[in-house]
Design a protein around this motif. Structure first.
Motif, PDB file in Angstrom:
ATOM      1  N   UNK B  11      -3.977  -0.549   5.680  1.00 59.27           N
ATOM      2  CA  UNK B  11      -5.274   0.027   5.272  1.00 59.27           C
ATOM      3  C   UNK B  11      -5.728   0.942   6.195  1.00 59.27           C
ATOM      4  N   UNK B  14      -6.223   6.549   4.663  1.00 61.18           N
ATOM      5  CA  UNK B  14      -7.172   6.810   3.635  1.00 61.18           C
ATOM      6  C   UNK B  14      -6.798   6.730   2.170  1.00 61.18           C
ATOM      7  N   UNK B  17      -6.285   3.255   1.066  1.00 63.98           N
ATOM      8  CA  UNK B  17      -7.652   2.526   0.955  1.00 63.98           C
ATOM      9  C   UNK B  17      -8.324   3.075  -0.296  1.00 63.98           C
ATOM     10  N   UNK B  20      -6.681   1.117  -3.253  1.00 64.86           N
ATOM     11  CA  UNK B  20      -7.268  -0.168  -3.364  1.00 64.86           C
ATOM     12  C   UNK B  20      -8.469  -0.339  -3.945  1.00 64.86           C
ATOM     13  N   UNK B  21      -9.302   0.626  -3.474  1.00 67.33           N
ATOM     14  CA  UNK B  21     -10.869   0.724  -4.351  1.00 67.33           C
ATOM     15  C   UNK B  21     -10.518   1.032  -5.650  1.00 67.33           C
ATOM     16  N   UNK B  23      -8.178   0.024  -7.562  1.00 62.48           N
ATOM     17  CA  UNK B  23      -7.673  -0.958  -8.164  1.00 62.48           C
ATOM     18  C   UNK B  23      -8.658  -2.082  -8.035  1.00 62.48           C
ATOM     19  N   UNK B  24      -9.768  -2.168  -7.320  1.00 66.55           N
ATOM     20  CA  UNK B  24     -10.825  -2.934  -7.424  1.00 66.55           C
ATOM     21  C   UNK B  24     -11.300  -3.133  -8.816  1.00 66.55           C
ATOM     22  N   UNK B  25     -11.347  -1.802  -9.505  1.00 71.33           N
ATOM     23  CA  UNK B  25     -11.841  -1.666 -10.882  1.00 71.33           C
ATOM     24  C   UNK B  25     -10.862  -2.167 -12.069  1.00 71.33           C
ATOM     25  N   UNK B  26      -9.701  -2.719 -11.787  1.00 77.64           N
ATOM     26  CA  UNK B  26      -8.876  -3.017 -12.616  1.00 77.64           C
ATOM     27  C   UNK B  26      -7.560  -2.521 -12.190  1.00 77.64           C
ATOM     28  N   UNK B  27      -6.350  -3.314 -13.138  1.00 81.36           N
ATOM     29  CA  UNK B  27      -5.086  -2.859 -12.842  1.00 81.36           C
ATOM     30  C   UNK B  27      -4.903  -1.410 -13.633  1.00 81.36           C
ATOM     31  N   UNK B  69      -1.739  -4.011  -9.835  1.00 78.03           N
ATOM     32  CA  UNK B  69      -2.710  -4.794  -9.691  1.00 78.03           C
ATOM     33  C   UNK B  69      -3.002  -5.309  -8.159  1.00 78.03           C
ATOM     34  N   UNK B  70      -4.394  -5.030  -7.733  1.00 77.89           N
ATOM     35  CA  UNK B  70      -4.903  -5.397  -6.560  1.00 77.89           C
ATOM     36  C   UNK B  70      -4.463  -7.140  -6.204  1.00 77.89           C
ATOM     37  N   UNK B  71      -4.082  -7.156  -4.922  1.00 74.65           N
ATOM     38  CA  UNK B  71      -3.802  -8.665  -4.610  1.00 74.65           C
ATOM     39  C   UNK B  71      -4.517  -8.593  -3.172  1.00 74.65           C
ATOM     40  N   UNK B  72      -5.755  -8.973  -3.007  1.00 76.10           N
ATOM     41  CA  UNK B  72      -6.512  -8.707  -2.050  1.00 76.10           C
ATOM     42  C   UNK B  72      -6.496  -9.858  -0.759  1.00 76.10           C
ATOM     43  N   UNK B  75      -6.132  -9.435   2.704  1.00 74.44           N
ATOM     44  CA  UNK B  75      -7.403  -8.822   3.351  1.00 74.44           C
ATOM     45  C   UNK B  75      -8.334 -10.052   4.181  1.00 74.44           C
TER      46      UNK B  75
END
Lengths: 108, 108
Positions: B11, B14, B17, B20-21, B23-27, B69-72, B75
């Motif tokens: 992370x 930039x 990051x 990831x941002x 993917x926070x809206x979806x795959x 897909x995000x795998x948070x 974090x």
């Protein structure tokens, strides 16, 4: 203020995180902090410089020796960045896909 | 579980990051995520591999294309680490030195 890139790069190393953890107990002389680490003082000082560059430690001169003090403020931006993802990290992958599917449906 | 070193290293960049941002809206399909970035797909895929290695994205195959897909979850350990310093980051350097002096006095 150091950028988030510098701060994250600085804390990505276990030696540097150990230095911060040591300084959370109070300021300390560089030679005292370095003592437990299995590396040369030169190598250790490179880590210190990376932490300084990221704004995470401050160096002050006390007599012949440099003392380091924790400067944790740059960590606030790390916390702000990471906490944006809090809603996601308790979801398993299968539930995450459902979460996104539901979110997409809602926005249509 | 990826180590904290890998997660923080991942992370610290930039571009990663931003992925990831997104993917926070979806795959999303890799080629769609890559499109806005001013770099080759090969260069972009290196970033994706670093995120995968850190456990921060998962790749699934949909037809001809890879979807991310995000795998948070990794974090969470970043948040746990950084929040340990929360008591320090609102103190200025001068007040921090007083804080440590008071702490030391208390423990004696």
């Amino acid at each position: 203020m150091a950028t988030l890139d510098h701060v994250l790069g600085a804390i990505a190393d276990p030696t540097r995180r150990s230095i911060l953890a040591r300084l959370a107990d109070g300021p300390a002389r560089i030679s005292d902090i370095a003592a437990p680490f299995p590396m040369s003082l030169t190598g250790f000082c490179k880590h210190v410089r990376i932490l300084e560059h990221a704004g995470l430690v401050k160096r002050t001169r006390h007599g012949r020796e440099n003392t380091l003090v924790l400067s944790a403020r740059p960590l606030k931006q790390v916390a702000e960045w990471v906490l944006d993802y809090e809603q996601f990290w308790n979801l398993r992958l299968d539930r995450l896909e459902k979460f996104f599917a539901a979110k997409q449906e809602k926005s249509q």
